[in-house]
Design an enzyme around this catalytic site. Structure first.
Site, PDB file in Angstrom:
ATOM      1  CG  ASP A 175      -1.788  -1.249   1.285  1.00  0.00           C
ATOM      2  OD1 ASP A 175      -2.229  -1.693   0.214  1.00  0.00           O
ATOM      3  OD2 ASP A 175      -2.005  -1.786   2.384  1.00  0.00           O
ATOM      4  CG  HIS A 211      -3.453  -5.211   2.996  1.00  0.00           C
ATOM      5  ND1 HIS A 211      -2.902  -4.397   2.028  1.00  0.00           N
ATOM      6  CD2 HIS A 211      -3.592  -6.435   2.410  1.00  0.00           C
ATOM      7  CE1 HIS A 211      -2.719  -5.095   0.927  1.00  0.00           C
ATOM      8  NE2 HIS A 211      -3.127  -6.337   1.132  1.00  0.00           N
TER       9      HIS A 211
HETATM   10  P1  NAI Z   1      -0.289 -18.310  -5.368  1.00  0.00           P
HETATM   11  O1  NAI Z   1      -1.484 -19.185  -5.431  1.00  0.00           O
HETATM   12  O2  NAI Z   1       0.405 -18.006  -6.640  1.00  0.00           O
HETATM   13  O3  NAI Z   1       0.778 -18.919  -4.372  1.00  0.00           O
HETATM   14  C1  NAI Z   1       0.435 -19.362  -3.106  1.00  0.00           C
HETATM   15  C2  NAI Z   1       1.361 -20.484  -2.729  1.00  0.00           C
HETATM   16  O4  NAI Z   1       1.028 -20.897  -1.406  1.00  0.00           O
HETATM   17  C3  NAI Z   1       1.262 -21.703  -3.640  1.00  0.00           C
HETATM   18  O5  NAI Z   1       2.536 -22.052  -4.126  1.00  0.00           O
HETATM   19  C4  NAI Z   1       0.698 -22.769  -2.727  1.00  0.00           C
HETATM   20  O6  NAI Z   1       1.186 -24.061  -3.006  1.00  0.00           O
HETATM   21  C5  NAI Z   1       1.185 -22.291  -1.377  1.00  0.00           C
HETATM   22  N1  NAI Z   1       0.484 -22.875  -0.259  1.00  0.00           N
HETATM   23  C6  NAI Z   1      -0.812 -23.206  -0.141  1.00  0.00           C
HETATM   24  N2  NAI Z   1      -1.040 -23.780   1.046  1.00  0.00           N
HETATM   25  C7  NAI Z   1       0.144 -23.797   1.698  1.00  0.00           C
HETATM   26  C8  NAI Z   1       0.550 -24.268   2.959  1.00  0.00           C
HETATM   27  N3  NAI Z   1      -0.291 -24.830   3.828  1.00  0.00           N
HETATM   28  N4  NAI Z   1       1.851 -24.123   3.279  1.00  0.00           N
HETATM   29  C9  NAI Z   1       2.719 -23.554   2.435  1.00  0.00           C
HETATM   30  N5  NAI Z   1       2.388 -23.106   1.236  1.00  0.00           N
HETATM   31  C10 NAI Z   1       1.112 -23.224   0.867  1.00  0.00           C
HETATM   32  O7  NAI Z   1      -0.745 -16.962  -4.635  1.00  0.00           O
HETATM   33  P2  NAI Z   1       0.056 -15.565  -4.561  1.00  0.00           P
HETATM   34  O8  NAI Z   1      -0.338 -14.710  -5.697  1.00  0.00           O
HETATM   35  O9  NAI Z   1       1.482 -15.847  -4.347  1.00  0.00           O
HETATM   36  O10 NAI Z   1      -0.598 -14.919  -3.245  1.00  0.00           O
HETATM   37  C11 NAI Z   1      -0.359 -15.462  -1.974  1.00  0.00           C
HETATM   38  C12 NAI Z   1      -1.133 -14.716  -0.903  1.00  0.00           C
HETATM   39  O11 NAI Z   1      -0.648 -13.372  -0.796  1.00  0.00           O
HETATM   40  C13 NAI Z   1      -2.613 -14.597  -1.182  1.00  0.00           C
HETATM   41  O12 NAI Z   1      -3.302 -14.815   0.031  1.00  0.00           O
HETATM   42  C14 NAI Z   1      -2.795 -13.164  -1.615  1.00  0.00           C
HETATM   43  O13 NAI Z   1      -4.079 -12.676  -1.371  1.00  0.00           O
HETATM   44  C15 NAI Z   1      -1.766 -12.480  -0.735  1.00  0.00           C
HETATM   45  N6  NAI Z   1      -1.375 -11.141  -1.172  1.00  0.00           N
HETATM   46  C16 NAI Z   1      -1.088 -10.219  -0.204  1.00  0.00           C
HETATM   47  C17 NAI Z   1      -0.742  -8.940  -0.530  1.00  0.00           C
HETATM   48  C18 NAI Z   1      -0.446  -7.953   0.554  1.00  0.00           C
HETATM   49  O14 NAI Z   1      -0.275  -6.759   0.248  1.00  0.00           O
HETATM   50  N7  NAI Z   1      -0.296  -8.337   1.803  1.00  0.00           N
HETATM   51  C19 NAI Z   1      -0.659  -8.498  -1.928  1.00  0.00           C
HETATM   52  C20 NAI Z   1      -0.904  -9.547  -2.871  1.00  0.00           C
HETATM   53  C21 NAI Z   1      -1.280 -10.822  -2.499  1.00  0.00           C
END
Ligand code: NAI
Length: 422
Positions: free
Chosen positions: A175, A236
């Protein structure tokens, strides 16, 4: 020497640290969800960080490939891949910082809260393992909805008897990154400006007209990178994201309509990316950058640098809400102000020195060009949060935004707490 060869040494503030004169302590960083859209570029950026000596990449699958790939980069850290729950303990053991981008991302039409049902369970399991294997680690929570996943983590740690509010952070840096970029665009100021500062004997300045010659004859040359700065507080998600453009620097005369549009764009920045990706996920690259910036601040704080300040969603008493994204002070004013000091020993040899040395030198040399430091936002230290800074003076528009966000943030926090205690 050319100016170009000098400027490359401070070209990125992720690559910038590791001064030759400092002993850099060993630090282990674990990334949970390392094979994902955020996890992979974040693993790359953490591999580039010279403060990291050991990088543990954990996911439920696909980590061996990511770890093998990243491990070939010739930087300081050793890289280890861990796949599946049986290996989670090993991934976490001895970690100083744990970054959690595990979980599902948004698709068009979804809010961050829609992710709760899946991600809450994932975060809960990971936090139970953190409490068991590395209770001292600083936890950087990226998984959404951050407004709920951070309270979930707090409750899990409380149950395990390991909760330390100074060590739990909701990563809201994206942000801040967005607010800075959008503000710089609207205010027509450079998002980051690098100034060359030369300390030089005054008689030489008088006799040398050319910048190259000044640099050649100067005794001390350094760069000050001043950045646009915009604190972002609250939470957020949507309206809970409250950028404080009234405190943005450098100051710009923006109209109320422009401030409203900037605020809305910052709040909807994530949705802008989700829609542009059209079903292929949410922000990953900018998030990896933001996650790397925040983890770097945590590492600097742990290493004893002073005045490291970032915005983060932390437990606080700044408002009546138990968690609130505020300015937190993590750790050296000069390092954080993107200051790079280079002392020229000879034409082909140089060492980096700390700014306090430069300040001492200041008394003996004429300053050609100096820029004021910017004020920054949460102070981080050796134990995580050292100080949560107050909100500062708010405009009427921001005061209104603050009141509006409280009920939504409160309910997301309560939802997280309730889930963890079910
Ligand atoms: P993605 O689906 O590409 O990657 C998520 C990964 O987490 C996958 O590789 C999956 O295998 C893994 N995963 C699932 N369950 C797991 C577990 N129990 N233990 C370890 N790994 C596990 O998703 P992406 O795009 O990487 O996003 C991840 C998270 O980050 C989402 O919740 C998203 O909303 C959040 N996010 C947060 C932001 C922020 O500003 N804080 C900004 C953008 C995304």
């Amino acid at each position: 020497r050319s100016i170009k060869s000098l400027t490359t040494s401070s070209s990125s503030h992720i690559l910038r640290r590791g001064y030759a004169s400092e002993a850099v302590p060993d630090r282990k960083v674990a990334v949970l969800g390392a094979a994902g859209g955020i996890g992979q570029p974040l693993a790359l950026l953490m591999k580039l960080n010279p403060l990291v000596s050991s990088l543990a990449l954990y996911d439920i699958a696909n980590t061996p490939g990511v770890a093998a790939d990243v491990s070939h980069i010739n930087t300081r850290s050793e890289v280890y891949g861990y796949s599946g729950e049986a290996e989670l303990g090993k991934a976490l053991e001895g970690a100083d910082v744990v970054i959690i981008p595990a979980g599902v991302p948004r698709k068009p039409g979804m809010t961050r809260d829609d992710l709760f049902n899946i991600n809450a369970g994932i975060v809960k399991g990971l936090c139970e393992a953190i409490a068991k294997h590395c209770p001292q680690a600083l936890v950087n929570m990226i998984s959404n909805p951050v407004n709920s996943t951070v309270p979930i983590a707090a409750e899990i740690f409380k149950k395990a008897g390991t909760y330390d509010p100074k060590r739990l952070f909701g990563v809201t840096t994206l942000d801040v990154v967005r607010a800075k970029t959008f503000y710089a665009g609207k205010a027509k100021v450079p998002v980051a400006e690098r100034r060359l500062i030369i300390f030089c004997n005054s008689s030489l300045i008088l006799s040398k007209g050319m910048l190259d010659m000044w640099i050649y004859y100067s005794d001390l040359v350094f760069f000050l990178v001043s950045e646009v700065n915009v604190p972002v507080v609250g939470g957020h998600a949507g309206i809970t994201i409250l950028p404080l453009f009234s405190q943005a620097t450098p100051k710009a005369n923006l109209s109320d309509a422009e401030i409203t549009a900037l605020t809305k764009r910052t709040q909807d920045g994530g949705t802008e990316v989700v829609e542009a990706k059209a079903g292929k996920g949410s922000a990953t690259l900018s998030m990896a950058y933001a996650g790397a910036v925040f983890a770097d601040a945590c590492l600097k704080g742990l290493n004893g640098a002073s005045d490291v300040v970032e915005c983060s969603f932390v437990q606080s008493t700044i408002t009546e809400l138990p968690f609130f994204a505020s300015k937190v002070i993590l750790a050296t004013l000069f390092e954080h102000n993107k200051l790079f000091v280079r002392l020229n020993i000879s034409d082909d040899k140089s060492i980096a020195v700390h700014m306090h040395f430069a300040v001492e030198v200041l008394y003996f040399y004429t300053i050609v060009n100096i820029v004021l430091f910017l004020c920054l936002q949460v102070r981080l230290g050796k134990n995580g949060v050292e100080e949560v800074l107050g909100l500062g003076p708010l405009s009427d528009y921001e005061k209104e935004g603050l009141e509006k966000l409280k009920p939504e943030l409160q309910s997301s926090i309560e939802k997280g707490i309730k889930f963890a205690n079910q």
